[in-house]
Design a protein around this motif. Structure first.
Motif, PDB file in Angstrom:
ATOM      1  N   LEU A  68       0.854  -1.183   0.000  1.00 16.20           N
ATOM      2  CA  LEU A  68       0.000   0.000   0.000  1.00 16.20           C
ATOM      3  C   LEU A  68       0.894   1.238   0.000  1.00 16.20           C
ATOM      4  O   LEU A  68       1.565   1.519   0.984  1.00 16.20           O
ATOM      5  CB  LEU A  68      -0.911   0.001   1.235  1.00 16.20           C
ATOM      6  N   GLY A  69       0.888   1.947  -1.156  1.00 14.89           N
ATOM      7  CA  GLY A  69       1.729   3.126  -1.305  1.00 14.89           C
ATOM      8  C   GLY A  69       0.960   4.361  -0.912  1.00 14.89           C
ATOM      9  O   GLY A  69      -0.063   4.260  -0.249  1.00 14.89           O
ATOM     10  N   PRO A  70       1.428   5.543  -1.269  1.00 11.10           N
ATOM     11  CA  PRO A  70       2.678   5.764  -1.999  1.00 11.10           C
ATOM     12  C   PRO A  70       3.896   5.542  -1.100  1.00 11.10           C
ATOM     13  O   PRO A  70       3.742   5.074   0.017  1.00 11.10           O
ATOM     14  CB  PRO A  70       2.559   7.234  -2.416  1.00 11.10           C
ATOM     15  N   GLU A  71       5.058   5.888  -1.599  1.00 10.53           N
ATOM     16  CA  GLU A  71       6.281   5.680  -0.812  1.00 10.53           C
ATOM     17  C   GLU A  71       6.181   6.362   0.545  1.00 10.53           C
ATOM     18  O   GLU A  71       5.583   7.422   0.658  1.00 10.53           O
ATOM     19  CB  GLU A  71       7.468   6.297  -1.558  1.00 10.53           C
ATOM     20  N   LEU A  95       1.265   0.599  -4.461  1.00 12.04           N
ATOM     21  CA  LEU A  95      -0.045   0.450  -5.117  1.00 12.04           C
ATOM     22  C   LEU A  95      -1.089   1.270  -4.362  1.00 12.04           C
ATOM     23  O   LEU A  95      -0.877   1.688  -3.228  1.00 12.04           O
ATOM     24  CB  LEU A  95      -0.424  -1.034  -5.166  1.00 12.04           C
ATOM     25  N   ALA A  96      -2.249   1.483  -5.014  1.00 16.41           N
ATOM     26  CA  ALA A  96      -3.220   2.446  -4.486  1.00 16.41           C
ATOM     27  C   ALA A  96      -4.046   1.902  -3.326  1.00 16.41           C
ATOM     28  O   ALA A  96      -4.583   2.669  -2.543  1.00 16.41           O
ATOM     29  CB  ALA A  96      -4.135   2.907  -5.609  1.00 16.41           C
ATOM     30  N   SER A  97      -4.186   0.583  -3.217  1.00 17.46           N
ATOM     31  CA  SER A  97      -5.023   0.026  -2.147  1.00 17.46           C
ATOM     32  C   SER A  97      -4.552  -1.396  -1.827  1.00 17.46           C
ATOM     33  O   SER A  97      -3.831  -2.022  -2.623  1.00 17.46           O
ATOM     34  CB  SER A  97      -6.484  -0.031  -2.596  1.00 17.46           C
ATOM     35  N   VAL A  98      -5.017  -1.891  -0.676  1.00 19.59           N
ATOM     36  CA  VAL A  98      -4.664  -3.267  -0.291  1.00 19.59           C
ATOM     37  C   VAL A  98      -5.287  -4.248  -1.305  1.00 19.59           C
ATOM     38  O   VAL A  98      -4.686  -5.254  -1.668  1.00 19.59           O
ATOM     39  CB  VAL A  98      -5.146  -3.545   1.154  1.00 19.59           C
ATOM     40  N   SER A 128      -3.949   6.453   3.014  1.00 16.86           N
ATOM     41  CA  SER A 128      -2.695   5.984   3.628  1.00 16.86           C
ATOM     42  C   SER A 128      -2.013   7.164   4.319  1.00 16.86           C
ATOM     43  O   SER A 128      -2.340   8.325   4.056  1.00 16.86           O
ATOM     44  CB  SER A 128      -1.743   5.413   2.568  1.00 16.86           C
ATOM     45  N   ASN A 129      -1.027   6.853   5.167  1.00 17.41           N
ATOM     46  CA  ASN A 129      -0.295   7.915   5.868  1.00 17.41           C
ATOM     47  C   ASN A 129       0.514   8.745   4.885  1.00 17.41           C
ATOM     48  O   ASN A 129       0.691   9.952   5.071  1.00 17.41           O
ATOM     49  CB  ASN A 129       0.675   7.296   6.878  1.00 17.41           C
ATOM     50  N   ALA A 130       1.032   8.094   3.861  1.00 20.78           N
ATOM     51  CA  ALA A 130       1.840   8.817   2.887  1.00 20.78           C
ATOM     52  C   ALA A 130       0.955   9.770   2.084  1.00 20.78           C
ATOM     53  O   ALA A 130       1.372  10.880   1.738  1.00 20.78           O
ATOM     54  CB  ALA A 130       2.566   7.841   1.986  1.00 20.78           C
TER      55      ALA A 130
END
Ligand SMILES: O=C(O)C(=O)C[C@]1(C(=O)O)C=C[C@@H](O)C=C1
Length: 386
Positions: free
Chosen positions: A122-125, A146-149, A243-245
Motif C-alpha cells: 500500500l503506497g505511496p512511498e 499500489l493504491a489500495s490493499v 494511507s499515511n503517505a
C-alpha cells in the motif's frame, strides 16, 4: 535470544555482582589509529566473506535448476532458519534485531543476483507497509507502491508482483477486517508475517503546532494517536485518508494542515516533524502478512492460517475448536466474519501453531472438513523473526 543463553547471561551478571567492588584501574585510552587499523582488517575479511557467500548463493541458484523467475529462487523457510541461527549465536554487543537486519540485507542482495523480487504494498512511498517490505525482503527487493490493499492482492494474483505485504492486525486496534475479507474471494496464500514497531509523528510544512487546523492520516493511525490528539490538538479537524503517505502528500500543500505518518514520510515529502513519537501505546506494533501464490515447506517454527466456513448452528464454534484441543494444536487467534456466501453464514479465520505438513494439523483439517461447509488452508509460514 534463546532462553538458555539468557539464563547463562543472567547467572554471569549475578556472579559479577556478588564480587567485592574492584579497585578502579586507570582507564587506558586506546590508540585511535591502531583501533582503526584493526577495523580495516576486519572489514577486509567481512567483504571477502560476503563475496564468497554471494558466490555460494549463486551456486545454490544453479543447484535449483533452470527456474522461470526470481520468485522461484526465494525460500522463506530457509531464510527464517538462517536468521534464527543468527539470533541463537548472538552474544552481543549488537542486539538480535540489528544482526537480523544485517543478515536479511545480505540474503536480499544474494537473491537479487538472479533478479530482484517485486513486492507490492500500500503506497505511496513512505508508508509503514513500505517499511514492512524493507524489513522482511531487504533493500535489494523492488517495492511496487499500489493504491489500495485490494490492488496488492490483484497484482500478486495477476503475477505482476511476486509477493505482497498487507497489514492485518495492530496491537492496540485489533484486526484489520477489510484485509481479512479479501481472503474470502482470493486464491492467494500467506507465505510469511512481519511485525513492525510503529512510531507515529505529527508532520507539517511549517513545523509549528499553532498553525494546524486539519490533521490527515489513515483511520488506523488517527486511532493510534487518539489521546495525544485530544490533549494537544482538540479543536483540529481529523480527516481519514487512504494511507499515511497520502496524508503527508496533502499536508505538503497547505500551511494549516498536518499529517500523522512515519518519520520516513517527513523525508520523502519534505515535511517538518512537529512532534513524535505520538502513538498512545509505547508498544504499538502492526502485524503484516506476506501474500503469494504458493505454500512453502516447514521452517521448524511455523504458523498456519485456516479459513473455516460454517452455517449458523448451535455449537458451531465448539465444533471448530474441539479438534484443535483434542489433537493438542495451539491456537493464537480466531476471528469470525460474515462469509459472503449466504445469509448468516460465517467464516472463522484461525491461526494455529505448526505447519500443514505436520500430522496433527493435517488431522485437524480433515476433522473440520467432516462438518464445515468448506475449509481453506490460507498458508503455513515461518513465525516472524524479530
Ligand atoms: O538457500 C537458498 O535456497 C538460497 O537461495 C540462498 C539464500 C541465502 O542467501 O542464504 C538466498 C535466498 C533464499 O531466499 C534463501 C537463502
Amino acid at each position: 535470544m534463546a532462553e538458555r543463553k539468557k539464563a547463562a547471561k543472567k547467572a554471569k551478571k549475578v556472579a559479577t555482582r556478588a564480587k567485592p567492588a574492584p579497585v578502579a584501574a586507570p582507564e587506558v585510552k586506546p590508540d585511535l589509529l591502531a583501533v582503526r587499523a584493526q577495523i580495516d582488517g576486519i572489514d577486509h575479511q567481512i567483504q571477502a566473506l560476503i563475496a564468497e557467500r554471494a558466490e555460494f548463493a549463486r551456486q545454490v541458484g544453479k543447484a535449483k535448476g533452470k527456474l522461470a523467475a526470481a520468485v522461484d529462487y526465494y525460500r522463506p523457510e530457509r531464510e527464517a532458519q538462517v536468521l534464527r541461527r543468527v539470533v541463537d549465536r548472538n552474544e552481543g554487543p549488537l542486539a538480535d534485531d540489528v544482526l537480523v537486519r544485517l543478515f536479511r540485507e545480505i540474503m536480499s542482495a544474494c537473491l537479487a543476483q538472479q533478479e530482484p523480487l517485486k513486492i507490492g504494498y500500500l503506497g505511496p512511498e513512505g508508508t509503514f507497509s513500505q517499511q514492512a517490505v524493507q524489513k522482511h525482503f531487504g533493500h535489494s527487493a523492488k517495492g511496487l507502491p499500489l493504491a489500495s490493499v485490494e490492488e496488492v492482492f490483484d497484482e500478486v494474483a495477476a503475477g505482476h508482483a511476486d509477493f505482497g505485504v498487507v497489514p492485518v492486525e495492530n496491537s492496540g486496534q485489533g484486526t484489520i477486517q477489510s484485509t481479512l475479507d479479501l481472503f474470502l474471494s482470493s486464491p492467494l496464500k500467506i507465505c510469511g508475517e512481519v511485525e513492525l514497531r510503529v512510531h507515529q509523528y505529527l508532520l507539517s510544512r511549517t513545523g509549528h503546532i499553532e498553525d494546524i487546523e486539519r490533521v490527515y492520516s489513515h483511520g488506523l493511525s488517527l486511532a493510534q494517536c487518539k489521546s495525544w490528539l485530544r490533549q494537544h490538538l482538540p479543536k483540529s479537524e481529523k480527516i481519514a485518508v487512504s494511507s499515511n503517505a497520502e496524508a503527508a502528500r496533502r499536508a505538503r500543500n497547505a500551511d494549516d494542515a498536518a499529517a500523522i505518518a512515519g518519520e520516513n514520510a517527513a523525508h520523502v515529502y519534505g515535511l517538518r516533524i512537529v512532534a513524535g513519537p505520538i502513538e498512545d501505546r509505547p508498544d504499538n506494533t502492526t502485524r503484516f502478512l506476506v501474500i503469494g501464490r504458493n505454500v512453502f515447506p516447514p521452517s521448524g517454527n511455523d504458523r498456519t492460517s485456516l479459513m473455516v466456513f460454517v452455517r449458523d448452528q448451535p455449537g458451531a464454534l465448539f465444533r471448530v475448536l474441539e479438534p484443535l484441543a483434542r489433537r493438542g494444536v495451539s491456537m493464537n487467534r480466531i476471528e469470525s466474519r460474515p462469509a459472503h456466501t449466504g445469509l448468516w453464514q460465517y467464516a472463522f479465520f484461525i491461526d494455529v501453531g505448526g505447519h500443514i505438513d505436520d500430522a496433527p494439523l493435517r488431522d485437524v483439517v480433515s476433522d473440520l472438513e467432516d462438518f464445515a461447509e468448506n475449509v481453506t488452508v490460507l498458508g503455513s509460514y515461518p513465525v516472524a523473526v524479530p
